[in-house]
Design an enzyme around this catalytic site. Structure first.
Site, mmCIF file in Angstrom:
data_model
loop_
_atom_site.group_PDB
_atom_site.id
_atom_site.type_symbol
_atom_site.label_atom_id
_atom_site.label_comp_id
_atom_site.label_asym_id
_atom_site.label_seq_id
_atom_site.Cartn_x
_atom_site.Cartn_y
_atom_site.Cartn_z
ATOM 1 N N CYS A 173 63.167 41.713 -14.406
ATOM 2 C CA CYS A 173 63.290 42.607 -13.255
ATOM 3 C C CYS A 173 61.956 43.020 -12.654
ATOM 4 O O CYS A 173 61.924 43.735 -11.652
ATOM 5 C CB CYS A 173 64.113 43.823 -13.640
ATOM 6 S SG CYS A 173 65.708 43.374 -14.359
ATOM 7 N N HIS A 311 61.903 52.510 -10.044
ATOM 8 C CA HIS A 311 62.661 51.356 -10.544
ATOM 9 C C HIS A 311 64.069 51.771 -10.925
ATOM 10 O O HIS A 311 64.990 50.947 -10.852
ATOM 11 C CB HIS A 311 61.953 50.755 -11.757
ATOM 12 C CG HIS A 311 62.693 49.604 -12.367
ATOM 13 N ND1 HIS A 311 62.803 48.373 -11.742
ATOM 14 C CD2 HIS A 311 63.378 49.487 -13.537
ATOM 15 C CE1 HIS A 311 63.512 47.551 -12.499
ATOM 16 N NE2 HIS A 311 63.871 48.209 -13.595
ATOM 17 N N HIS A 349 71.320 46.724 -8.538
ATOM 18 C CA HIS A 349 70.099 46.195 -9.149
ATOM 19 C C HIS A 349 70.027 44.682 -8.926
ATOM 20 O O HIS A 349 70.876 43.933 -9.405
ATOM 21 C CB HIS A 349 70.095 46.525 -10.640
ATOM 22 C CG HIS A 349 68.837 46.122 -11.350
ATOM 23 N ND1 HIS A 349 67.674 45.771 -10.682
ATOM 24 C CD2 HIS A 349 68.554 46.011 -12.670
ATOM 25 C CE1 HIS A 349 66.741 45.467 -11.565
ATOM 26 N NE2 HIS A 349 67.252 45.602 -12.781
#
Length: 420
Positions: A173, A311, A349
């Site tokens: 990620c 994040h 996400h």
């Protein structure tokens, strides 16, 4: 060190497939979550995803794929693409148009492309099954380049005749944030004059559902409650896919072309947790160091930061780790606390797509003059008290923005963007 600017963006996302729609969604806090039809089965505990609209890429035959009429993709190009390759191609066309770049501008030794994706588990699984069932010589000749993790850079570099630096990044990620950081270095050090940064993911069953085995996905059945970073009741992230392309250019190229500028990329930093293969350090130590490194790179201090795009994915452990890192950097209840939000409450996400997508969101927020709120918070986690987590969009133009990304293995990246 040469100055580096963002001069173009392109979006295929769950909250819009063009700059105007994405900007409106960010301002109005319109999310892209739905009850995802493939998940509506008794044996699947996860019900919500944030799919891409107006594209149909669920067939294993690329010739059956459907995409908006404004895009034209040749058959021979499609055969070497994954679903997220199509998203990336369309976002690339948008970015070229937005930056007003001609082929002469970008097809040269001074222009490169860095990309990030997790490959296409959907296609890779299908091709391996055919290999076992029908034999090696019945495999699709371009199956490898269509399905492995470098598929985005393979296709875009060859199709758009990119002749400068090119490679793919794989840090889960944090991948496309790493891509943007190293692309910044290429320009700042004078190695390239222009870089394209691409993040892309399929965002389908095969790329999202395996995270359910990690207990990382939300099991909420209400799309408006499934992704709620920093909320006390958060229970996991919502998966999404799509693509974002960001154009970086040197100050010399900006002046030569008279290009419009979103913002300056002022610096970046990275650091590792050295803690766990899948879980962030509970105190956010790696992210804290990454942010400190980014501030040194950009020559700024914490009190200069106006907005933080966190994040925060809506997982219980990850959000808490980041909150502690942000408190260590900015303090609690300081009069100069920056506004903080997580746009993953809107988009879901995007895995390796997230860093580039959210950096582009920040660039848009700087140019258009707003700070998107952190949606869907009903009860703020008490551990986040003292942080200025905004729940609605602020009509203020940030001067300095921090964008955070974290990935498996404790990889952390922090990007600093500045108003011009």
């Amino acid at each position: 060190m040469r100055k580096v600017f963002i001069t173009g963006v392109g979006f295929i996302t769950s909250i819009g497939n063009d700059l105007a729609t994405v900007t409106e969604s960010l301002r109005e806090l319109r999310h892209g979550m739905v009850l995802y039809p493939p998940f509506q089965k008794p044996d699947i505990p996860v019900k919500v995803a944030a799919p891409i609209k107006d594209f149909q890429t669920d067939s294993t035959d690329a010739e059956d794929w459907v995409f908006p009429a404004r895009y034209s993709i040749r058959r021979e190009l499609l055969r070497g693409m994954a679903p997220h390759g199509v998203y990336a191609y369309c976002a690339m066309l948008q970015a070229l148009e937005d930056a007003k770049l001609t082929e002469a501008d970008y097809s040269n030794n001074d222009t490169g492309l860095y990309a990030a994706s997790g490959g296409s588990p959907f296609l890779l699984g299908y091709y391996l099954e055919r290999l076992r069932k029908f034999g090696v010589m019945r495999c699709q000749p371009l199956g490898i380049v269509a399905s492995i993790s470098g598929t985005v850079n393979f296709n875009l570099v060859s199709h758009f005749k990119i002749k400068g630096a090119s490679t793919g990044f794989s840090s889960a990620c944090a991948s496309s944030a790493h891509a943007l950081g190293f692309a910044f270095d290429e320009i700042a050090l004078g190695r390239q004059k222009r870089m394209f940064i691409v993040g892309a993911e399929d965002g389908n069953v095969e790329s999202i559902l395996p995270f359910a085995g990690m207990r990382a996905l939300s099991v909420q059945t209400d799309p408006a409650q499934a992704s709620r970073p920093f909320d006390a009741a958060r229970d996991g992230f919502v998966g999404t896919g799509g693509a974002t392309v960001v154009v970086l250019e040197s100050e010399e190229e900006v002046e030569r072309r008279g290009a419009k500028v979103y913002c300056e990329v002022a610096g970046w930093g990275q650091a590792s947790d050295g803690h766990n293969v899948a879980i962030s350090h509970p105190e956010g130590t790696g992210l804290r160091v990454a942010i400190e490194n980014a501030f040194r790179s950009a020559d700024i201090t914490p009190d200069q930061v106006d907005y933080v795009n966190a994040h925060a994915t809506s997982t219980p452990i990850g959000d808490l780790s980041e909150a502690r890192a942000l408190k260590a950097i900015f303090g609690s209840n300081s009069p100069t606390r920056p506004a903080i939000s997580s746009t993953k409450a809107l988009t879901g996400h995007g895995l390796s797509l997230a860093g580039a997508m959210e950096a582009a969101f920040c660039a848009v927020a700087i140019r258009e003059g707003f700070m998107p709120g952190s949606a869907h918070i009903t009860n703020l986690d008490p551990a986040c008290e003292g942080l200025n987590i905004i729940r609605s969009t602020l009509p203020n133009r940030p001067n300095v923005v921090l964008s955070n990304s974290s990935g498996f293995g404790g990889a952390n990246v922090a990007l600093v963007l500045k108003r011009v």
